[in-house]
Design a protein around this motif. Structure first.
Motif, mmCIF file in Angstrom:
data_model
loop_
_atom_site.group_PDB
_atom_site.id
_atom_site.type_symbol
_atom_site.label_atom_id
_atom_site.label_comp_id
_atom_site.label_asym_id
_atom_site.label_seq_id
_atom_site.Cartn_x
_atom_site.Cartn_y
_atom_site.Cartn_z
ATOM 1 N N GLY A 289 8.535 -7.185 -7.089
ATOM 2 C CA GLY A 289 8.503 -7.060 -8.669
ATOM 3 C C GLY A 289 7.237 -6.483 -9.199
ATOM 4 O O GLY A 289 7.462 -5.733 -10.088
ATOM 5 N N SER A 290 6.141 -6.528 -8.369
ATOM 6 C CA SER A 290 4.895 -6.208 -8.975
ATOM 7 C C SER A 290 4.917 -4.366 -9.070
ATOM 8 O O SER A 290 4.057 -3.693 -9.726
ATOM 9 C CB SER A 290 3.732 -6.459 -8.338
ATOM 10 N N GLY A 291 5.631 -3.941 -8.076
ATOM 11 C CA GLY A 291 5.811 -2.460 -8.028
ATOM 12 C C GLY A 291 6.355 -1.860 -9.436
ATOM 13 O O GLY A 291 5.890 -0.467 -9.433
ATOM 14 N N GLY A 292 7.301 -2.626 -9.971
ATOM 15 C CA GLY A 292 7.761 -1.862 -11.261
ATOM 16 C C GLY A 292 8.781 -0.674 -11.033
ATOM 17 O O GLY A 292 9.260 -0.431 -9.979
ATOM 18 N N MET A 293 8.748 0.221 -11.909
ATOM 19 C CA MET A 293 9.572 1.264 -11.979
ATOM 20 C C MET A 293 8.878 2.194 -11.105
ATOM 21 O O MET A 293 9.741 2.977 -9.947
ATOM 22 C CB MET A 293 9.950 1.717 -13.199
ATOM 23 N N TRP A 294 7.702 2.590 -11.325
ATOM 24 C CA TRP A 294 6.997 3.812 -10.515
ATOM 25 C C TRP A 294 6.089 3.441 -9.513
ATOM 26 O O TRP A 294 5.553 3.945 -8.742
ATOM 27 C CB TRP A 294 6.188 4.549 -11.517
ATOM 28 N N GLY A 295 5.703 2.063 -9.163
ATOM 29 C CA GLY A 295 4.767 1.416 -8.353
ATOM 30 C C GLY A 295 3.653 1.477 -8.675
ATOM 31 O O GLY A 295 3.062 2.072 -10.006
ATOM 32 N N LYS A 296 2.625 1.000 -7.855
ATOM 33 C CA LYS A 296 1.269 0.731 -8.386
ATOM 34 C C LYS A 296 0.381 2.111 -7.665
ATOM 35 O O LYS A 296 -0.970 2.165 -8.019
ATOM 36 C CB LYS A 296 0.574 -0.362 -7.542
ATOM 37 N N GLY A 297 1.015 2.918 -6.969
ATOM 38 C CA GLY A 297 0.457 3.879 -6.416
ATOM 39 C C GLY A 297 0.007 3.865 -4.889
ATOM 40 O O GLY A 297 0.032 2.867 -4.405
ATOM 41 N N PHE A 298 0.092 5.051 -4.317
ATOM 42 C CA PHE A 298 -0.295 5.197 -2.875
ATOM 43 C C PHE A 298 -1.698 4.544 -2.418
ATOM 44 O O PHE A 298 -2.610 4.937 -3.179
ATOM 45 C CB PHE A 298 -0.186 6.606 -2.561
ATOM 46 N N LEU A 299 -1.524 3.569 -1.679
ATOM 47 C CA LEU A 299 -2.796 2.830 -1.338
ATOM 48 C C LEU A 299 -3.333 1.663 -2.216
ATOM 49 O O LEU A 299 -4.461 1.196 -1.997
ATOM 50 C CB LEU A 299 -4.003 3.801 -0.695
ATOM 51 N N GLN A 300 -2.534 1.480 -3.148
ATOM 52 C CA GLN A 300 -2.922 0.752 -4.242
ATOM 53 C C GLN A 300 -2.343 -0.674 -4.365
ATOM 54 O O GLN A 300 -2.319 -1.344 -5.141
ATOM 55 C CB GLN A 300 -2.704 1.386 -5.739
ATOM 56 N N GLY A 301 -1.371 -0.877 -3.355
ATOM 57 C CA GLY A 301 -0.507 -2.174 -3.351
ATOM 58 C C GLY A 301 -1.511 -3.264 -3.084
ATOM 59 O O GLY A 301 -2.274 -3.340 -1.995
ATOM 60 N N THR A 302 -1.755 -4.263 -3.990
ATOM 61 C CA THR A 302 -2.432 -5.295 -3.894
ATOM 62 C C THR A 302 -1.960 -6.434 -2.837
ATOM 63 O O THR A 302 -2.724 -6.970 -1.969
ATOM 64 C CB THR A 302 -2.576 -6.081 -4.975
ATOM 65 N N GLN A 303 -0.720 -6.739 -2.907
ATOM 66 C CA GLN A 303 -0.023 -7.795 -1.896
ATOM 67 C C GLN A 303 -0.334 -7.227 -0.499
ATOM 68 O O GLN A 303 -0.485 -8.236 0.451
ATOM 69 C CB GLN A 303 1.495 -8.085 -2.080
ATOM 70 N N GLY A 304 -0.221 -5.844 -0.020
ATOM 71 C CA GLY A 304 -0.117 -5.443 1.159
ATOM 72 C C GLY A 304 -1.816 -5.465 1.688
ATOM 73 O O GLY A 304 -2.073 -5.841 2.720
ATOM 74 N N HIS A 305 -2.246 -4.708 0.734
ATOM 75 C CA HIS A 305 -3.988 -4.660 1.118
ATOM 76 C C HIS A 305 -4.681 -5.734 1.105
ATOM 77 O O HIS A 305 -5.724 -5.740 1.783
ATOM 78 C CB HIS A 305 -4.466 -3.651 0.242
ATOM 79 N N LEU A 306 -4.268 -6.727 0.229
ATOM 80 C CA LEU A 306 -5.000 -8.059 0.350
ATOM 81 C C LEU A 306 -4.652 -8.902 1.509
ATOM 82 O O LEU A 306 -4.972 -10.101 1.434
ATOM 83 C CB LEU A 306 -5.101 -8.642 -1.056
ATOM 84 N N ASN A 307 -3.659 -8.559 2.213
ATOM 85 C CA ASN A 307 -3.084 -9.228 3.164
ATOM 86 C C ASN A 307 -2.151 -10.608 2.812
ATOM 87 O O ASN A 307 -2.098 -11.716 3.622
ATOM 88 C CB ASN A 307 -4.123 -9.724 4.261
ATOM 89 N N PHE A 308 -1.713 -10.587 1.653
ATOM 90 C CA PHE A 308 -0.664 -11.667 1.292
ATOM 91 C C PHE A 308 0.733 -11.425 1.838
ATOM 92 O O PHE A 308 1.304 -12.261 2.075
ATOM 93 C CB PHE A 308 -0.521 -11.449 -0.164
ATOM 94 N N LEU A 309 1.027 -10.026 2.155
ATOM 95 C CA LEU A 309 2.379 -9.875 2.596
ATOM 96 C C LEU A 309 2.382 -9.789 4.272
ATOM 97 O O LEU A 309 1.515 -9.024 4.901
ATOM 98 C CB LEU A 309 2.703 -8.089 2.210
ATOM 99 N N PRO A 310 3.056 -10.606 4.914
ATOM 100 C CA PRO A 310 3.215 -10.694 6.255
ATOM 101 C C PRO A 310 3.671 -9.597 6.904
ATOM 102 O O PRO A 310 4.657 -8.852 6.221
ATOM 103 C CB PRO A 310 3.959 -12.057 6.443
ATOM 104 N N GLU A 311 3.461 -9.260 8.110
ATOM 105 C CA GLU A 311 4.381 -8.416 9.048
ATOM 106 C C GLU A 311 4.503 -7.054 8.140
ATOM 107 O O GLU A 311 5.628 -6.625 8.126
ATOM 108 C CB GLU A 311 5.507 -9.020 9.637
ATOM 109 N N LYS A 312 3.663 -6.436 7.357
ATOM 110 C CA LYS A 312 3.808 -5.560 6.409
ATOM 111 C C LYS A 312 4.102 -4.026 7.134
ATOM 112 O O LYS A 312 4.709 -3.231 6.442
ATOM 113 C CB LYS A 312 2.580 -5.334 5.586
ATOM 114 N N GLN A 313 3.882 -4.051 8.518
ATOM 115 C CA GLN A 313 4.025 -2.849 9.218
ATOM 116 C C GLN A 313 5.570 -2.703 10.083
ATOM 117 O O GLN A 313 5.830 -1.655 10.432
ATOM 118 C CB GLN A 313 2.939 -2.605 10.187
ATOM 119 N N THR A 314 5.928 -4.021 9.880
ATOM 120 C CA THR A 314 7.236 -3.852 10.730
ATOM 121 C C THR A 314 8.490 -4.433 9.885
ATOM 122 O O THR A 314 9.040 -3.908 9.121
ATOM 123 C CB THR A 314 7.048 -4.911 11.888
ATOM 124 N N ASP A 315 8.565 -5.848 9.691
ATOM 125 C CA ASP A 315 9.861 -6.485 8.805
ATOM 126 C C ASP A 315 9.692 -6.102 7.331
ATOM 127 O O ASP A 315 10.677 -5.736 6.679
ATOM 128 C CB ASP A 315 9.936 -7.769 9.191
#
Length: 383
Positions: free
Chosen positions: A247-273
């Motif tokens: 949901g936080s990505g919206g229509m156009w996204g936060k930008g390359f390398l700017q994703g907070t859920q992924g880069h702050l390690n809230f998102l599990p198994e971000k490289q696979t599933d």
């Protein structure tokens, strides 16, 4: 029959030369696969914290090796592949048995086997080998013979054996996908609809019994799917964080390398599933839909092979392998969006993982062989 078609058929009967096979290779499809793998490289570069060493470089090397394997398989005569189909199936069953006896345990499941320096997940390869075996069984069968219930017993057993071995690992998701792939080949071969209805009724009756025999973590996945907020810091954590990222990505996204859920390690198994969630967070709905369109074109090529092949073996191969790829994509995307319970199914050509990548490229090589040899003449139809 046109003169061009006659000449092409004559070349098929005599056997293609190397240059003719190179010309016949669907290079547009190869470029499409490169585009999908490129999306995976970008996503894995981001998942690795903006560095290629952790995931992206391995992804590129595996894809490059896979392309070589795919092209080598594409040059093999489809009739030779058909002759070796049941041998391949037997090898796949042997690998599944080896997993059960000496397999490597990871994340509570025994799914991998060490073959020298390579760690292989045979259940991934088994789906491809099952399609080959079923296509070999049905491709010379007449409509009347397909309608004979006794004729369907051996291929049905051929489906149930790997499904049972995969369930023992345990790997419920892959077992279900393997069964659905088998059903798709049966349907395409002309098996009557009422037989599927009987199987569906039997499955419905057996479902409550099967639920009682599920592992605790499998039942927890179903409970979490129905109400993820019931355990937001435990079983429901993964899907809740995935939905937040989507949901936080919206229509156009936060930008390359700017994703907070992924880069702050809230998102599990971000490289696979959950790699699709990273794409959606950083590139928004536009990036997510664009990725799905590329994957849909890959599925479309598989069914184009099924439509263009003059022989039943290639048609069944196209349907079976196309269904396999479609189910990979559908299950992964439905999983990360909360539409189905969470399971360990990667996004093909995009997620980090060697077995899934190699299996996908082997499948594409088989599709390309069917395309290159789509006018090949097989033996006469059975009585």
């Amino acid at each position: 029959m046109s003169g061009v078609y006659e000449r092409r058929l004559l070349r098929v009967e005599r056997g293609f030369g190397v240059l003719e096979k190179l010309w016949a290779v669907p290079w547009g499809f190869v470029l499409l696969l490169c585009a999908v793998a490129g999306v995976g490289y970008v996503a894995l570069y981001s998942a690795g914290g903006g560095a290629p060493e952790l995931y992206a470089s391995k992804h590129a090397l595996r894809f490059g090796f896979g392309v070589v394997v795919m092209l080598c398989i594409a040059f093999v005569d489809i009739r030779l592949i058909a002759k070796l189909s049941w041998l391949g199936y037997a090898i796949g069953i042997g690998l599944l048995v080896l997993v059960a006896v000496h397999g490597q345990v990871g994340k509570g499941a025994q799914r991998w086997v060490e073959l020298g320096p390579v760690q292989l997940q045979p259940s991934e390869l088994m789906k491809i080998l099952l399609v080959l075996a079923l296509a070999s069984w049905f491709h010379r069968a007449s409509w009347e013979r397909v309608g004979n219930l006794l004729f369907l017993v051996p291929p049905a057993i051929a489906v149930l054996i790997p499904v049972g071995l995969i369930l023992k690992q345990p790997n419920l998701g892959t077992a279900l996908i393997t069964g659905m792939i088998g059903a798709a080949v049966f349907w395409s071969a002309g098996v009557r609809w009422w037989k599927f209805a009987l199987v569906g009724i039997a499955a419905g009756v057996a479902a409550p019994i099967a639920y009682d025999h599920l592992h605790d973590y499998q039942r927890a996945r179903i409970t979490t799917f129905l109400d993820p907020e019931s355990d937001p810091l435990g079983a429901g954590y993964n899907i809740i964080q995935s939905k937040i990222a989507l949901g936080s990505g919206g229509m156009w996204g936060k930008g390359f390398l700017q994703g907070t859920q992924g880069h702050l390690n809230f998102l599990p198994e971000k490289q696979t599933d959950f790699i699709f969630t990273m794409i959606a967070e950083e590139f928004g709905l536009v990036g997510a839909v664009g990725t799905l369109l590329l994957l849909a074109l890959v599925v479309a090529f598989a069914f184009l092979v099924a439509l263009r092949c003059r022989h039943q073996y290639g048609r069944l191969l196209g349907v079976g392998l196309g269904t396999n790829f479609f189910l990979y994509v559908f299950v992964n995307v439905a999983m990360v969006t909360g539409s189905i319970p969470v399971g360990g199914v990667p996004l093909p050509l995009i997620s980090h993982g060697g077995s899934a990548m190699l299996t996908a490229m082997v499948g594409f090589g088989l599709l390309m062989s069917a395309w290159v040899h789509r006018d090949a003449e097989f033996a006469a139809t059975k009585d």
